[in-house]
Design an enzyme around this catalytic site. Structure first.
Site, mmCIF file in Angstrom:
data_model
loop_
_atom_site.group_PDB
_atom_site.id
_atom_site.type_symbol
_atom_site.label_atom_id
_atom_site.label_comp_id
_atom_site.label_asym_id
_atom_site.label_seq_id
_atom_site.Cartn_x
_atom_site.Cartn_y
_atom_site.Cartn_z
ATOM 1 N N HIS A 1 0.877 -2.762 -6.524
ATOM 2 C CA HIS A 1 0.262 -3.954 -5.949
ATOM 3 C C HIS A 1 0.251 -5.030 -7.034
ATOM 4 O O HIS A 1 0.053 -4.734 -8.221
ATOM 5 C CB HIS A 1 -1.160 -3.668 -5.460
ATOM 6 C CG HIS A 1 -1.192 -2.992 -4.118
ATOM 7 N ND1 HIS A 1 -2.227 -2.201 -3.697
ATOM 8 C CD2 HIS A 1 -0.289 -3.007 -3.096
ATOM 9 C CE1 HIS A 1 -1.984 -1.752 -2.468
ATOM 10 N NE2 HIS A 1 -0.803 -2.223 -2.092
ATOM 11 N N HIS B 1 -4.596 5.865 -2.410
ATOM 12 C CA HIS B 1 -4.613 4.432 -2.135
ATOM 13 C C HIS B 1 -3.571 4.118 -1.057
ATOM 14 O O HIS B 1 -2.880 5.014 -0.587
ATOM 15 C CB HIS B 1 -4.364 3.674 -3.445
ATOM 16 C CG HIS B 1 -4.682 2.206 -3.374
ATOM 17 N ND1 HIS B 1 -5.802 1.711 -2.756
ATOM 18 C CD2 HIS B 1 -4.013 1.121 -3.872
ATOM 19 C CE1 HIS B 1 -5.805 0.396 -2.864
ATOM 20 N NE2 HIS B 1 -4.731 0.003 -3.530
ATOM 21 N N ASP C 1 -1.728 -7.263 -8.151
ATOM 22 C CA ASP C 1 -2.835 -7.462 -9.105
ATOM 23 C C ASP C 1 -2.861 -6.388 -10.191
ATOM 24 O O ASP C 1 -3.725 -6.426 -11.071
ATOM 25 C CB ASP C 1 -4.184 -7.558 -8.370
ATOM 26 C CG ASP C 1 -4.491 -6.334 -7.519
ATOM 27 O OD1 ASP C 1 -3.552 -5.711 -6.986
ATOM 28 O OD2 ASP C 1 -5.685 -6.001 -7.372
ATOM 29 N N ASP D 1 -6.363 1.993 -8.277
ATOM 30 C CA ASP D 1 -7.288 1.876 -7.161
ATOM 31 C C ASP D 1 -7.307 3.193 -6.387
ATOM 32 O O ASP D 1 -6.276 3.860 -6.272
ATOM 33 C CB ASP D 1 -6.815 0.775 -6.226
ATOM 34 C CG ASP D 1 -6.823 -0.611 -6.859
ATOM 35 O OD1 ASP D 1 -7.326 -0.785 -7.968
ATOM 36 O OD2 ASP D 1 -6.271 -1.531 -6.232
#
EC number: 3.1.26.11
Lengths: 301, 301
Positions: B62, B140, B64, B210
């Site tokens: 991802h 995730h 970020d 995450d």
């Protein structure tokens, strides 16, 4: 036109300087030009509304000109964008962005429209009733375009005082506004020019970065109001221009002079110099009206 | 061990917050964990020498967590790096980075070594005589790993006073240091443990972000000294965890409790909350030793 410099330094982002990105506001458009890493934070610092950006122009695919683009595209998605986003850039940009979005399983929920460029000649990128945008083929290590943004001429506006003077009936106003001549009460034809005001002169802005000294761009930027031209080096480092395909400040001044530009904005500074004032001093030997780009600075054109 | 938080907020970078990235200093290594946009600027702000980073661990793809990586790789090149850079991350990361470098004709002049991950079980990523790093498979929306960094036990050190007490001749010291028992002047075997000091307890750090709440990671992070666990939401938004595959602060506290962690660091905060103190208060209902990650903060482990 209003130009906001988000970043104007070459190569890597640093604590207090940002790589290339700028926003041109013209006729209710916000055009984003280049998108180095950190552009979205600079947009926030400059309080520019993300949703107003609908067209992004990428000059070339060196990191300091587009590594902020994947993040910006993702942020638009997180902000719930629904309107189209048009991206104009060198062939290959679509594949690069697509792979990044695919890997993150983060497809945009708004239409992302790529306009991939590969022409060696200037081409039309965008046109509406008020603005027209063309590429400026540049000479860099990889395929690169500058961009020239031109306002279209506005229609002439009615000179009410003149219509009274010549005895023109109100029923003719629509016709005169559309460019036709008028007819006085005594049957004389009155030239449209006598019954209307000249419209304000349309403004124009050219962005030329990155590029080696290249006189072939002069016809494409002739009489532009404002020219942004890269000046990575001073003449003391002119020997580096051949290999890196960058320009000196003096060369930027020469291009502005040949083009008859109204003003020259310098940028894409190498960080090796003590002061960017040196760039201004050097360019002014060729062309008097020089200003320095600085991150966060706004220019009214 | 020293942990420096470069960024610890979820989603998009903002003027005053950065997406995930952190540096773990352990036994003369500087391990970079995740690399959101802006990481290189954060490294500069925290005065971390770029050349000391030789291993980068990317949890998932991802934006970020890795949109700062292409820029960092390019900056290493511009800084004249020659030493190897190892990148550990999900399968696909090599293709993404390669395409970006290829488009810019900006190949690194230092060896860039990708270690692509796709295992659903914990695997060994790095090992030398002092440190060992394993993955922690997380739950995730895309393939994601956490990482656990463990110091190896140091050898026992000679207790000179004890050797005198038991009448051990100096000629045996090398043998005893290598773990063997000693022999007193009167011919008695003296256990190695009586002649040496316990080494300092090896430290360990686990990064889990995450991830949704996932008890299956507990055996992999059992008794870890410090656990960084994402806490994107508070329990008031627990309903969002199923779809987004994130955790609440309370869930992070529960994992720390089940793992018997020494300390819990919270991070990856959603920016919807007024104060990050709320995350700490919630997690402390499950586990007392909670601290909050903040951009630029350093933790000694």
């Amino acid at each position: 036109m209003r130009l906001t410099i988000l970043g104007c330094y070459s190569a890597t982002p640093r604590t207090f300087t940002n790589p290339t990105s700028q926003v041109l506001e013209v006729k209710n458009h916000l055009f984003l030009i280049d998108c180095g890493e950190g552009t979205q934070v600079q947009l926030r610092k400059c309080k520019i509304r993300f949703s107003r950006i609908k067209h992004i122009f990428i000059s070339h695919l060196h990191g300091d000109h587009f590594f902020g683009l994947p993040g910006l595209i993702s942020t638009f998605r997180l902000l719930g964008r629904e309107t189209e986003l048009h991206i104009y850039g060198p062939k290959g940009i679509k594949e690069a962005i697509t792979i990044l979005l695919k890997l993150g399983d983060s497809w945009t929920n708004y239409p992302l429209v790529f306009h991939e460029l590969s022409s060696q000649s200037s081409e039309l990128l965008f046109e509406d009733d008020k603005v027209i945008v063309h590429t400026i083929p540049l000479d860099h290590r990889v395929y690169t375009n500058g961009f020239v943004f031109k306002e279209k001429p506005l229609p002439r506006t009615l000179n009410v005082e003149a219509t009274r003077k010549y005895g023109i009936d109100k029923s003719q106003f629509i016709k005169i506004k559309s460019g036709k001549d008028g007819m006085s009460k005594d049957g004389n034809v009155i030239a449209n020019q006598k019954l209307t005001f000249d419209p304000p002169k349309p403004k124009s802005y050219a962005f030329c970065s990155d590029t080696a000294y290249n006189e072939s761009i002069v016809p494409l930027i002739k009489n532009v109001d404002v020219l942004y031209h890269e000046s990575t080096f001073l003449e003391t480092e002119a020997r580096l221009c051949a290999k890196t395909k960058h320009s000196t400040s003096k060369q930027a001044g020469t291009i502005a002079k040949l083009a008859g530009a109204g003003q020259l904005i310098l940028g894409h500074y190498s960080t090796r110099y003590k002061s960017i004032e040196l760039f201004k001093e050097e360019a002014q030997k060729e062309f008097p009206k020089v200003v320095l780009a600085e991150d966060g600075k706004t220019f009214e054109i």
